[in-house]
Design a protein around this motif. Structure first.
Motif, PDB file in Angstrom:
ATOM      1  N   VAL A  62     -19.274   2.654  23.478  1.00  0.00           N
ATOM      2  CA  VAL A  62     -18.608   3.481  24.492  1.00  0.00           C
ATOM      3  C   VAL A  62     -17.441   4.242  23.865  1.00  0.00           C
ATOM      4  N   ILE A  63     -16.642   3.570  23.054  1.00  0.00           N
ATOM      5  CA  ILE A  63     -15.467   4.191  22.426  1.00  0.00           C
ATOM      6  C   ILE A  63     -15.895   5.231  21.392  1.00  0.00           C
ATOM      7  N   ILE A  64     -16.971   4.973  20.658  1.00  0.00           N
ATOM      8  CA  ILE A  64     -17.476   5.942  19.682  1.00  0.00           C
ATOM      9  C   ILE A  64     -17.839   7.260  20.370  1.00  0.00           C
ATOM     10  N   GLY A 326     -10.595  -3.369  15.101  1.00  0.00           N
ATOM     11  CA  GLY A 326     -11.691  -3.354  14.136  1.00  0.00           C
ATOM     12  C   GLY A 326     -12.009  -1.997  13.553  1.00  0.00           C
ATOM     13  N   GLY A 327     -11.217  -0.972  13.857  1.00  0.00           N
ATOM     14  CA  GLY A 327     -11.379   0.301  13.176  1.00  0.00           C
ATOM     15  C   GLY A 327     -11.910   1.446  14.011  1.00  0.00           C
ATOM     16  N   ALA A 328     -12.236   1.227  15.293  1.00  0.00           N
ATOM     17  CA  ALA A 328     -12.696   2.333  16.136  1.00  0.00           C
ATOM     18  C   ALA A 328     -11.533   3.298  16.382  1.00  0.00           C
ATOM     19  N   SER A 329     -11.872   4.583  16.509  1.00  0.00           N
ATOM     20  CA  SER A 329     -10.850   5.600  16.716  1.00  0.00           C
ATOM     21  C   SER A 329     -10.707   5.910  18.199  1.00  0.00           C
ATOM     22  N   GLY A 339     -17.190  -3.889  12.555  1.00  0.00           N
ATOM     23  CA  GLY A 339     -15.745  -3.750  12.703  1.00  0.00           C
ATOM     24  C   GLY A 339     -15.258  -4.339  14.019  1.00  0.00           C
ATOM     25  N   ALA A 340     -16.010  -4.099  15.106  1.00  0.00           N
ATOM     26  CA  ALA A 340     -15.645  -4.655  16.414  1.00  0.00           C
ATOM     27  C   ALA A 340     -15.676  -6.176  16.389  1.00  0.00           C
ATOM     28  N   ILE A 341     -16.673  -6.747  15.686  1.00  0.00           N
ATOM     29  CA  ILE A 341     -16.765  -8.206  15.571  1.00  0.00           C
ATOM     30  C   ILE A 341     -15.569  -8.755  14.793  1.00  0.00           C
TER      31      ILE A 341
END
Length: 387
Positions: A62-64, A326-329, A339-341
């Motif tokens: 969703v964030i991506i 975890g690195g999402a922008s 990264g989310a994990i």
């Protein structure tokens, strides 16, 4: 040396979060006098925060795409309540109730995805409305009471363990075998990836460092499985998470849907001009989020062995924080399932560690908020630096 600098610069968030996870684990291992990494506590962390990791996998997609979903906690509670009515009140077989609950979650996601993708209402507004709507529906169908207990087989989804090949052994043999198998598969996959990168003349690690990386990965896998084997072996929730990570990582890296999802988040207008059906991608991302929110609600209900009106409170905040850490922008187009994990594990270890050393909930909330702010600030700093 230049290759090393380039690789580190290109993967700074990924390596940084792994390093942060290790440092946080070491810190709380010392502060808790060795309790954090005891086999029983490691298993507890997996079982207590597994449902948040499931949500984080859906939330990162969703964030991506450049959206947000504030309703996942309420959807999880709503689906958990409906599953309890099916299994406890109407004595429906647990496997049928699970399938229907996942379908219900997907329908909720489709409802929200329709308004966001096709009616162009901002996701913040739609999912905020969904958070209120499904929280209210949960309270209505439960009538302010808890429903329990669930069938024993359903409870195993959250609290069960993979049976051993030798039930009388003091250590879980099958878990050790799984660790060795995963090590072999990982080494083969890493060698294959390296060969592909060399074929297309991409930058790769020098041979000594590549070997050191393989040794480190194999060591981590086998130490982790050994710790699990010292208690009761592999929890079922870990198997569910493993399957989800493999499937979603493959989808995001190797399929058209994954590429379209990144393209949509990177630049929606350019993606549309390139032939990406942006509305359809957005719609299915929210359908997927609804199904994973339903799965998270089932796991949480199975762990509590009850459906309660207060279930799912703040789930969305933990899932969103896991993705950003975890690195999402925040602007979309960037993020990975792994990264989310890792971000979710950082949150889980911090929560567990702070509880072990006796920090109050007020301090815990403040520290988590500070960590989230620093993670997003780090992302903005890197973007400005490379711009």
């Amino acid at each position: 040396m230049e290759v090393m600098k380039s690789l580190f610069r290109n993967n700074i968030r990924q390596y940084g979060m792994i390093l942060a996870l290790v440092l946080i684990a070491v810190l709380f291992q010392i502060l808790s006098n060795g309790i954090l990494l005891k086999p029983l506590n490691v298993t507890n962390i997996i079982q207590q925060y597994g449902f948040i990791l499931v949500l984080a996998i859906g939330m990162v997609l969703v964030i991506i795409t450049g959206h947000i979903d504030l309703s996942v906690g309420s959807v999880a509670a709503f689906v958990g309540a409906v599953s309890a009515i099916m299994m406890v009140n109407y004595h429906m077989p647990y496997y049928l109730a699970i399938v229907l609950s996942l379908l219900l979650g997907a329908l909720v996601g489709a409802w929200q995805g329709f308004w966001i993708a096709y009616m162009k209402i901002p996701s913040f507004i739609v999912t905020l409305a969904g958070m209120l709507l499904f929280r209210g529906l949960t309270m209505v169908i439960l009538d302010g009471k808890s429903i329990a207990p669930f069938p024993k087989m359903f409870q195993k989804m959250s609290s069960g363990f993979l049976p051993d090949i030798d039930g009388g052994a003091s250590i879980h043999i099958l878990t050790l075998i799984v660790g060795v198998f995963l090590s072999i598969v990982t080494v083969i996959q890493e060698l294959r990836n390296r060969r592909t990168q060399l074929k297309y003349e991409f930058e790769v690690l020098p041979v000594p460092l590549f070997i050191a990386k393989l040794i480190a990965i194999v060591a981590v896998i086998n130490i982790f499985t050994y710790v699990l084997a010292k208690y009761r072996g592999i929890p079922f929730i870990l198997i569910i998470l493993f399957v989800l990570v493999i499937v979603y990582s493959f989808v995001m890296k190797k399929t058209v849907m994954g590429r379209h999802t990144y393209a949509l988040g990177g630049n929606q207008k350019a993606a549309k001009l390139s032939g990406v059906k942006t509305e359809r991608v957005t719609f299915w991302v929210f359908v997927n989020m609804g199904a994973l929110a339903a799965l998270s609600g089932l796991i949480y209900a199975a762990r509590l062995n009850a459906a309660t009106p207060k279930a799912g409170v703040n789930f969305e905040l933990d899932a969103i924080a896991a993705c950003f850490i975890g690195g999402a922008s925040a602007s979309g187009g960037i993020g990975t399932v792994m990264g989310a994990i890792i971000g979710g594990l950082v949150m889980a270890v911090m929560n567990n560690g702070m509880s072990l050393i006796g920090l109050g909930i007020d301090w815990q909330q403040g520290i988590k908020g500070l960590v989230l702010l620093l993670a997003v600030g780090f992302d903005i700093y890197n973007k400005n630096k490379t711009a």
